[in-house]
Scaffold this motif. Sequence first.
Motif, mmCIF file in Angstrom:
data_model
loop_
_atom_site.group_PDB
_atom_site.id
_atom_site.type_symbol
_atom_site.label_atom_id
_atom_site.label_comp_id
_atom_site.label_asym_id
_atom_site.label_seq_id
_atom_site.Cartn_x
_atom_site.Cartn_y
_atom_site.Cartn_z
ATOM 1 N N THR A 200 0.824 -1.207 0.000
ATOM 2 C CA THR A 200 0.000 0.000 0.000
ATOM 3 C C THR A 200 0.857 1.254 0.000
ATOM 4 O O THR A 200 0.587 2.212 -0.741
ATOM 5 N N ASN A 201 1.900 1.262 0.811
ATOM 6 C CA ASN A 201 2.787 2.425 0.871
ATOM 7 C C ASN A 201 3.509 2.635 -0.456
ATOM 8 O O ASN A 201 3.560 3.759 -0.987
ATOM 9 N N ASN A 202 4.050 1.571 -1.026
ATOM 10 C CA ASN A 202 4.807 1.712 -2.276
ATOM 11 C C ASN A 202 3.939 2.191 -3.432
ATOM 12 O O ASN A 202 4.393 2.961 -4.283
ATOM 13 N N LEU A 203 2.682 1.741 -3.472
ATOM 14 C CA LEU A 203 1.824 2.066 -4.605
ATOM 15 C C LEU A 203 1.092 3.393 -4.464
ATOM 16 O O LEU A 203 0.751 4.024 -5.472
ATOM 17 N N THR A 204 0.831 3.838 -3.229
ATOM 18 C CA THR A 204 -0.049 5.001 -3.067
ATOM 19 C C THR A 204 0.539 6.159 -2.262
ATOM 20 O O THR A 204 0.086 7.299 -2.420
ATOM 21 N N LEU A 205 1.521 5.904 -1.385
ATOM 22 C CA LEU A 205 2.009 6.970 -0.504
ATOM 23 C C LEU A 205 3.451 7.341 -0.782
ATOM 24 O O LEU A 205 3.796 8.525 -0.841
ATOM 25 N N GLY A 206 4.300 6.347 -0.918
ATOM 26 C CA GLY A 206 5.704 6.629 -1.198
ATOM 27 C C GLY A 206 6.410 7.384 -0.099
ATOM 28 O O GLY A 206 7.179 8.310 -0.360
ATOM 29 N N ALA A 296 -8.035 18.341 6.796
ATOM 30 C CA ALA A 296 -8.712 17.232 7.495
ATOM 31 C C ALA A 296 -9.063 16.111 6.522
ATOM 32 O O ALA A 296 -8.948 14.925 6.849
ATOM 33 N N HIS A 297 -9.494 16.482 5.301
ATOM 34 C CA HIS A 297 -9.810 15.465 4.298
ATOM 35 C C HIS A 297 -8.553 14.721 3.873
ATOM 36 O O HIS A 297 -8.573 13.498 3.685
ATOM 37 N N VAL A 298 -7.453 15.436 3.703
ATOM 38 C CA VAL A 298 -6.192 14.793 3.317
ATOM 39 C C VAL A 298 -5.781 13.794 4.388
ATOM 40 O O VAL A 298 -5.439 12.638 4.094
ATOM 41 N N GLN A 299 -5.813 14.237 5.638
ATOM 42 C CA GLN A 299 -5.433 13.383 6.758
ATOM 43 C C GLN A 299 -6.274 12.111 6.785
ATOM 44 O O GLN A 299 -5.750 10.993 6.880
ATOM 45 N N GLN A 300 -7.605 12.269 6.696
ATOM 46 C CA GLN A 300 -8.493 11.120 6.825
ATOM 47 C C GLN A 300 -8.400 10.192 5.613
ATOM 48 O O GLN A 300 -8.476 8.972 5.752
ATOM 49 N N CYS A 301 -8.236 10.748 4.415
ATOM 50 C CA CYS A 301 -8.142 9.904 3.218
ATOM 51 C C CYS A 301 -6.885 9.037 3.254
ATOM 52 O O CYS A 301 -6.931 7.846 2.892
ATOM 53 N N VAL A 302 -5.767 9.610 3.667
ATOM 54 C CA VAL A 302 -4.537 8.821 3.781
ATOM 55 C C VAL A 302 -4.715 7.748 4.863
ATOM 56 O O VAL A 302 -4.300 6.594 4.689
ATOM 57 N N LEU A 303 -5.339 8.126 5.967
ATOM 58 C CA LEU A 303 -5.594 7.158 7.038
ATOM 59 C C LEU A 303 -6.443 5.997 6.522
ATOM 60 O O LEU A 303 -6.134 4.822 6.778
ATOM 61 N N GLU A 304 -7.497 6.301 5.773
ATOM 62 C CA GLU A 304 -8.393 5.250 5.311
ATOM 63 C C GLU A 304 -7.747 4.392 4.229
ATOM 64 O O GLU A 304 -8.040 3.194 4.119
ATOM 65 N N MET A 305 -6.879 4.970 3.421
ATOM 66 C CA MET A 305 -6.148 4.169 2.439
ATOM 67 C C MET A 305 -5.269 3.139 3.153
ATOM 68 O O MET A 305 -5.238 1.954 2.781
ATOM 69 N N LEU A 306 -4.565 3.575 4.189
ATOM 70 C CA LEU A 306 -3.728 2.645 4.955
ATOM 71 C C LEU A 306 -4.578 1.625 5.705
ATOM 72 O O LEU A 306 -4.238 0.440 5.786
#
Length: 496
Positions: A200-206, A296-306
């Motif tokens: 998940t980190n490699n494909l979406t967050l880096g 807040a949306h950025v924070q929560q979206c990254v949280l939910e992706m993980l």
Amino acid sequence: MSGVMYVLTEQLQAWSAGLTCVTAVIVTGAALVLTWGGWASGRSVDVPGPPWLLGFGPLMSFARFIWMGVPVAAAHYGARYGDFVRVWIAGERTYVITRPSAAWHVLKSNNYCRRFGSRTGLSTIGMYQNGIIWNGDDGWRVLRGFFQKALNADTLNRATSAAVDATYRQMGNIAVLQQKTADGKIEALDFLRRITLEVTNNLTLGVHIADPDDLVERIVRYFKAWEFFLLRPPIMYLMTPKLYWKHCQAVNDLNDAIAELLTNKRQELKTVPPSDKPDFATCLLQAEERGEVSPAHVQQCVLEMLLAGTDTSSVSMYYLLVSVAENPQVELKVLEEMRDILGERDPTKADLPQLVYLEQVIKEAMRIKPVGPVIMRQAKEDDRIDGIETPAGTNIILNLADMHRRQDNFPAPDDFNPQHFDNKDFKGEYVPFGTGPKGCIGQFLAMIEMKAIMCTLLRKYHLRAIPGESLEGIETHWDIAQQPVNASYMYFEERN
């Protein structure tokens, strides 16, 4: 002696929690009976369900959902009243549905893009009108676009090699993990969580994750907090203060970790030239700079992706491994298919569609032991489901766990049999990822990930379950997710 005291203390806490749960529901329900005449209008003569009983019917059904958890309570009412049942949750009319045609209607309709839950509880975990998983605001469509863009064809093309590489890296730790136990078994779910977190980190967050084990633990605790806050009325927070603060701390801990990751990502973007194919986190941060989304949306979206990419995927994988381990003939057939298609090489994206039997095995494991046993929705406007009046505001619980075991669709539904999916095109009868406007965005990535991990793992290791432990026998906590209660040990035996 200290061990005995610990057990007694835990038992007393459990009894206390149960007593306060029932007390809180009675107090809350009594208040609602006195102040909310709308309950009476929620009665329906054409849909079976528990009787009204002067308001105690709604009170007791709400208590059952809080005490048992949503999936277990839904199964109870389905077994007692049929495949379309009327109950009440927090005084609101709620339909528990196990009928495939009705489920298909709900999933495909734009009228059911909202999910229900405690507004206070969802706000506490950051999911009320925020992120995409439990966001009923119209803004969820904008945020969903970032997820869809992140999980596009290019990402899926890279997913196979990412999953294979992550599996190889974690397999390098198996000997160390085996040394932690006396008989060489390993904690399989934690092993899988490390793989899915890396993918998940490699494909979406880096981003650089300094302590993956700590982040995984925070994700697991956040999931438990989500289940705690989902339906409970706020009065119960006062009656269970220890649990309340424990889960609040879990939410804060994961948010702190995500905030640190995003801070590092922002610093990186200041020094690294922008890519023509920015990842998920970069797209969100760039949109934040343009004022299109809030922090807040950025924070929560990254949280939910993980959250979804790490925990849900790894639990599905664990149930898959146990399914294969307790069915040796299935493992042999998977290996035979792998030899025919892959030979000695690692799988590529082009190979995965050819692994037909492996896909059937994955689908059967998800049917027998779904991570998400229910889907919760709410009607935005008046509607009819299979001819039944569904006023605006009606809550919907789709009981997937029981729907996927209907004998008319799956002969011998309690048996693990991949042939259930031989040349069959299911619709509402089998929807483990949901479907429609709010279906799981990551379902294609999840299937690629599971196939790639299985191919890589099975090539080197024979899977063996703990003696006496079966897929059906794994003790799980049923709420919005079906998670193992205890440590998930398995044997990974190296092949000759």
